[in-house]
Scaffold this active site. Structure first.
Site, mmCIF file in Angstrom:
data_model
loop_
_atom_site.group_PDB
_atom_site.id
_atom_site.type_symbol
_atom_site.label_atom_id
_atom_site.label_comp_id
_atom_site.label_asym_id
_atom_site.label_seq_id
_atom_site.Cartn_x
_atom_site.Cartn_y
_atom_site.Cartn_z
ATOM 1 N N LYS A 219 0.846 -1.186 0.000
ATOM 2 C CA LYS A 219 0.000 0.000 0.000
ATOM 3 C C LYS A 219 0.883 1.238 0.000
ATOM 4 O O LYS A 219 1.899 1.281 0.700
ATOM 5 C CB LYS A 219 -0.901 -0.005 1.237
ATOM 6 N N ASP A 247 -0.260 0.006 -4.488
ATOM 7 C CA ASP A 247 -1.709 0.243 -4.483
ATOM 8 C C ASP A 247 -2.002 1.528 -3.719
ATOM 9 O O ASP A 247 -1.718 1.613 -2.523
ATOM 10 C CB ASP A 247 -2.392 -0.946 -3.800
ATOM 11 N N GLU A 273 -1.883 0.396 -8.674
ATOM 12 C CA GLU A 273 -3.300 0.029 -8.560
ATOM 13 C C GLU A 273 -4.084 1.203 -8.000
ATOM 14 O O GLU A 273 -3.642 1.872 -7.066
ATOM 15 C CB GLU A 273 -3.397 -1.181 -7.624
ATOM 16 N N GLU A 300 -11.510 -3.089 -8.238
ATOM 17 C CA GLU A 300 -12.293 -3.446 -7.056
ATOM 18 C C GLU A 300 -13.424 -2.453 -6.815
ATOM 19 O O GLU A 300 -14.406 -2.790 -6.154
ATOM 20 C CB GLU A 300 -11.401 -3.547 -5.810
ATOM 21 N N ASP A 323 -13.905 -8.093 -9.022
ATOM 22 C CA ASP A 323 -14.241 -8.310 -7.609
ATOM 23 C C ASP A 323 -15.552 -9.088 -7.583
ATOM 24 O O ASP A 323 -16.476 -8.765 -8.332
ATOM 25 C CB ASP A 323 -14.387 -6.955 -6.912
ATOM 26 N N HIS A 350 -9.276 -8.910 -7.552
ATOM 27 C CA HIS A 350 -9.170 -8.335 -6.224
ATOM 28 C C HIS A 350 -9.719 -9.328 -5.213
ATOM 29 O O HIS A 350 -10.751 -9.953 -5.446
ATOM 30 C CB HIS A 350 -10.001 -7.047 -6.153
#
Lengths: 447, 447
Positions: A219, A247, A273, A300, A323, A350
């Protein structure tokens, strides 16, 4: 007597994951992984399970939406329902009054998806097959009949979809054997949550590589200096050959995304992402042009097939992240898999949260067997949280998902967990220390 | 003692408009115009009113969403709230758990918009001004501070927005005088509902022209032969100089939209509204290229400013149709007005339903006074239904909206109507013939 759906139960179940900052990212500092959990029951006592994944507050809104739509399912003849879940999907999504609240997006669309997925779970149980196998055994004609092409034909017609599926039909049996023997590639986000300290990050990176992963995800987007330091730690820990995706969870605008990612490029990020708003197709296309060869991934929060269509038409994504719970269920995800195949873009689902790994593995495995025919550049996200609450949890070995074999969509949560984590009256919420949905620094809503 | 918000009341109010097929179109054959109606009350007894427009079933979901978000408003100090509604808008839209259910779309976003609009209504009442005037009296700097630019800067920066507002500032006083004297142009959809027979269509067209309208709108997309006949009747009734817009309410895919509209082109349609999915920016761009010089209009279902940004960037619309209740309230509509001004595209607000005319007139009039500075090619939709339920209903004269002068956003519904039409327990639902939310041919949800 005709077997019918006798009831739809919807449960607000929340896991206090924010207490340890599992799942923390730039947009979701304190998620409590939750679900509007759905159980269909038939007059002969069979069940179909589904869920809509949420992250805490607001789950009660999602539950209200499922309950409002449930009236379109109760009383339906089961044989017809499981023979053609697409007919139900069209009715749920197309209700002429409720569609004002979407259309095909947000709470009402996810509610439709939860119900549709529960019907597919029921269908697979009745067929005695895991969902991926049920889908892979359908003919191209049957699959195409499950999709609503109304808004898709400028990118994908029924005939083109049939052509893709027929072209892949010959290899199905061989790929199914390979899937059962070898599983499907996974990547892991476990090391990279923003709330973890450097020591934990480094340790989890090393553990991930040792466990067989060749793609991990971090992240980013909280603080640039932190991201540079953390990327350095991760790259050092995994070496040059393991891919590191990052992400941002929508934290940036378009120019910021480009500027920030240029600072991380020395560490060879594999994909970025959710660099910006999931609605911003043209923004993603601009980011992709600016940052190539770094890939752009999203999905997602991409709320329906019309949006995925445009991401593909605009050349805005390199990685389609379906997703299981965002769109209108299995049927809409079939459309998205076919769109991705048409445009030659790999699908890396995801997952994580609660139940997302369990559900979405079926779609990726079906894609391999019957649509794309490939696992190249593909992997299902894996996060090692909350699987113990599932009756048929995902199984991983050597960085790969093993194909589920139990009948259904693997959505069923064990009864004891539903009781313990039911919100707000389950013992985990009434007895354990509270504060998770009212975490420090977080705005709080009325119960 | 600091004055605070003491309560937020949310009421499910539904008008059984489907009984006479008022409001019937290709996607909404039997709408019951409804609202999740919001009343903020302060500790000193003041009120702010807002509403989220809905069309019947599902209003209970919208009510649940407003109630979930209301906890972020109750207890807030009123002076701070009305001085900066943008701060509240950011908190409501940005809640890190609830945003999973959007983000910035659907039920949760409209709930935020309903609360934000109620705060603006309260602010305008306290200032003793109609909302359009309150906004028009803010400085460019104050207006820009009310907007969240996070996802917009690739199309519109704070500096560009300031530049647009400063350029228009000089003429504000003159335009305000003109607005008060002459009103703002309207167009009417009253003649063109799909459920009306040919005689009623022709009669209402003639009446519209006699009332001063030079732009009317017809619903299309049900049946091609019917549309050709109805367009012929309407063109005959209004003559060659009155513009006729048509509205398909999303019924078509891209190729169908082009084919169908080519059959209507002999009748000189002024714009085609919602030819396809409101999410399909690239699809609208394709339709626009194929059908020029027929204009393409959309907006009532365009769920946020990021989507409007792309419609403008992609050259996909000729007419931006803002809606007072679809997006996150006044603040997000300020952003959309500025985006439209930046791209030089006129704004013709969506209205009708219940309360939409009352609310959105303020935004269009503010746009004229302080942003675009023009009413050329602009008009607010007008439908002559349900205004009698409002304390300060819209007033029209000679095909123009007269500027409201009462303090507030004109959102307040009279108390007797709220009592009579409250769903499901108001006397209009318990005493009158039922069937409107369970109309023939319509799927029915559990209550």
């Amino acid at each position: 007597m005709t077997e019918r759906i006798s009831s739809v139960e919807t449960i607000d179940v929340r896991f206090p994951t924010s207490r340890h900052r599992d799942g923390s990212d730039a947009m979701n500092p304190f998620p409590d992984y939750s679900a509007a959990y759905v159980v269909l029951r038939t007059t002969s006592g069979q069940e179909g399970h589904g869920l809509v994944f949420t992250v805490g507050r607001g789950t009660e809104i999602q539950v209200a939406a499922v309950r409002s739509l449930a009236g379109m399912v109760v009383g339906q003849p089961v044989d017809e329902l499981v023979a053609d879940p697409g007919a139900l999907a069209r009715r749920l999504v197309g209700d002429s009054q409720i569609r004002w609240l979407g259309p095909e997006k947000g709470v009402v669309h996810m509610a439709a998806g939860g119900l549709v997925n529960a019907v597919w779970d029921l269908a697979a149980r009745r067929a005695g097959k895991p969902l991926w196998k049920l889908l892979a055994d359908l003919t191209p004609e049957q699959l195409v009949a499950q999709i609503d092409f109304r808004y898709l034909r400028d990118a994908l017609t029924e005939d083109e979809a049939l052509g893709l599926l027929r072209a892949a039909a010959g290899g199905r049996a061989d790929r199914e054997r390979r899937l059962l023997a070898e599983g499907y590639p996974a990547y892991t986000t476990t090391p990279g949550w923003l709330g973890y300290d450097d020591e934990k990050l480094a340790r989890l990176c090393v553990e991930a590589v040792a466990a067989g992963y060749d793609l991990i995800k971090l992240k980013v987007g909280g603080d640039l200096a932190d991201d540079v330091r953390r990327m350095g730690i991760a790259r050092q820990a995994v070496g040059p050959d393991v891919r590191i995706a990052v992400d941002a969870n929508q934290i940036w605008g378009v120019p910021e995304a480009v500027d920030w990612m240029r600072q991380l490029s020395p560490f060879d990020p594999y994909w970025i992402e959710e660099p910006t708003s999931p609605d911003d197709v043209l923004g993603h296309a601009a980011v992709r042009r600016a940052l190539a060869p770094v890939r752009v991934a999203t999905g997602e929060h991409v709320h329906n097939a019309v949006m995925f269509k445009q991401f593909l038409q605009a050349g805005a994504v390199d990685v389609v992240q379906i997703d299981a719970c965002r769109v209108g269920g299995v049927n809409e995800n079939l459309a998205i898999l076919l769109l991705a195949a048409k445009f030659g873009v790999p699908v890396c689902p995801h997952a994580g949260g609660v139940g997302l790994c369990e559900l979405v593995q079926h779609l990726a495995m079906f894609d391999f067997v019957a649509v794309s025919g490939s696992t190249d550049d593909r992997a299902i996200e894996y996060v090692d949280h909350l699987h113990e609450h599932f009756v048929d949890p995902v199984r991983l070995r050597g960085g790969r998902y093993l194909a589920p074999t139990a009948p259904g969509m693997s959505a069923e949560i064990v009864a004891a967990s539903l009781t313990a984590y039911r919100f707000p009256d389950g013992p985990e919420w009434t007895v354990a220390p509270t504060g998770a949905t009212a975490d420090a620094g977080e705005p709080v809503t009325a119960a």
